[in-house]
Design a protein around this motif. Structure first.
Motif, PDB file in Angstrom:
ATOM      1  N   UNK A  87      24.959  49.339 -12.198  1.00 46.32           N
ATOM      2  CA  UNK A  87      23.778  49.234 -11.368  1.00 46.32           C
ATOM      3  C   UNK A  87      22.580  48.939 -11.908  1.00 46.32           C
ATOM      4  N   UNK A  88      22.432  49.306 -13.060  1.00 42.88           N
ATOM      5  CA  UNK A  88      21.074  49.353 -13.672  1.00 42.88           C
ATOM      6  C   UNK A  88      21.290  48.316 -14.895  1.00 42.88           C
ATOM      7  N   UNK A  89      21.909  47.317 -14.893  1.00 43.17           N
ATOM      8  CA  UNK A  89      22.076  46.552 -16.345  1.00 43.17           C
ATOM      9  C   UNK A  89      20.907  45.852 -16.774  1.00 43.17           C
TER      10      UNK A  89
ATOM     11  N   UNK B 261       8.428  40.501 -12.428  1.00 44.34           N
ATOM     12  CA  UNK B 261       9.194  40.199 -13.628  1.00 44.34           C
ATOM     13  C   UNK B 261      10.657  39.456 -13.071  1.00 44.34           C
ATOM     14  N   UNK B 262      11.331  40.270 -12.038  1.00 44.36           N
ATOM     15  CA  UNK B 262      12.582  39.955 -11.503  1.00 44.36           C
ATOM     16  C   UNK B 262      12.648  38.606 -11.337  1.00 44.36           C
ATOM     17  N   UNK B 263      11.392  38.166 -10.500  1.00 46.03           N
ATOM     18  CA  UNK B 263      11.457  36.784 -10.006  1.00 46.03           C
ATOM     19  C   UNK B 263      11.122  35.769 -10.925  1.00 46.03           C
TER      20      UNK B 263
ATOM     21  N   UNK C 185      14.275  33.728  -8.980  1.00 48.25           N
ATOM     22  CA  UNK C 185      13.254  33.437  -8.230  1.00 48.25           C
ATOM     23  C   UNK C 185      13.662  33.704  -6.748  1.00 48.25           C
ATOM     24  N   UNK C 186      14.981  33.700  -6.431  1.00 46.29           N
ATOM     25  CA  UNK C 186      15.212  33.909  -4.690  1.00 46.29           C
ATOM     26  C   UNK C 186      15.446  35.426  -4.737  1.00 46.29           C
ATOM     27  N   UNK C 187      15.227  36.153  -5.719  1.00 48.87           N
ATOM     28  CA  UNK C 187      15.702  37.844  -5.626  1.00 48.87           C
ATOM     29  C   UNK C 187      17.125  37.812  -5.748  1.00 48.87           C
ATOM     30  N   UNK C 188      17.488  39.111  -5.674  1.00 47.03           N
ATOM     31  CA  UNK C 188      19.056  39.517  -6.085  1.00 47.03           C
ATOM     32  C   UNK C 188      19.611  40.426  -4.598  1.00 47.03           C
TER      33      UNK C 188
ATOM     34  N   UNK D 137      24.101  42.959 -10.789  1.00 49.51           N
ATOM     35  CA  UNK D 137      23.543  43.846 -11.884  1.00 49.51           C
ATOM     36  C   UNK D 137      22.031  44.078 -11.800  1.00 49.51           C
ATOM     37  N   UNK D 138      21.142  43.205 -11.540  1.00 50.25           N
ATOM     38  CA  UNK D 138      19.670  43.354 -11.549  1.00 50.25           C
ATOM     39  C   UNK D 138      19.127  43.946 -10.277  1.00 50.25           C
ATOM     40  N   UNK D 139      20.088  44.317  -9.258  1.00 51.76           N
ATOM     41  CA  UNK D 139      19.614  44.968  -8.008  1.00 51.76           C
ATOM     42  C   UNK D 139      19.377  46.396  -8.274  1.00 51.76           C
ATOM     43  N   UNK D 140      17.789  46.919  -7.930  1.00 51.01           N
ATOM     44  CA  UNK D 140      17.647  48.243  -7.899  1.00 51.01           C
ATOM     45  C   UNK D 140      17.015  48.599  -6.345  1.00 51.01           C
TER      46      UNK D 140
END
Length: 66
Positions: A26-28, A36-38, A42-45, A50-53
């Motif tokens: 879950x937190x890879x 930072x994630x974008x 760019x479109x989110x997850x 694995x990048x979803x939190x």
């Protein structure tokens, strides 16, 4: 009686390993905030990525940083 020992073995020895693997998946990726994630996604997850939190999913639609 053999099945009891097999079940006990699975619960005592294998369950902690399975829990660690699930948490690790879950937190890879570790992003502090959506900007930072974008930069990487760019479109989110979605929630299966694995990048979803959950902290980055404000509207609780299982898609972070959209």
């Amino acid at each position: 009686m053999k099945w009891y020992y097999s079940l006990r073995f699975l619960i005592v020895l294998k369950l902690p390993v399975l829990i660690r693997l699930l948490l690790k998946r879950s937190y890879k990726y570790n992003f502090a905030k959506c900007t930072e994630l974008e930069e990487v996604f760019p479109d989110g997850v979605s929630s299966d990525h694995p990048a979803y939190h959950p902290k980055m999913d404000r509207d609780k639609d299982n898609h972070a940083c959209e």
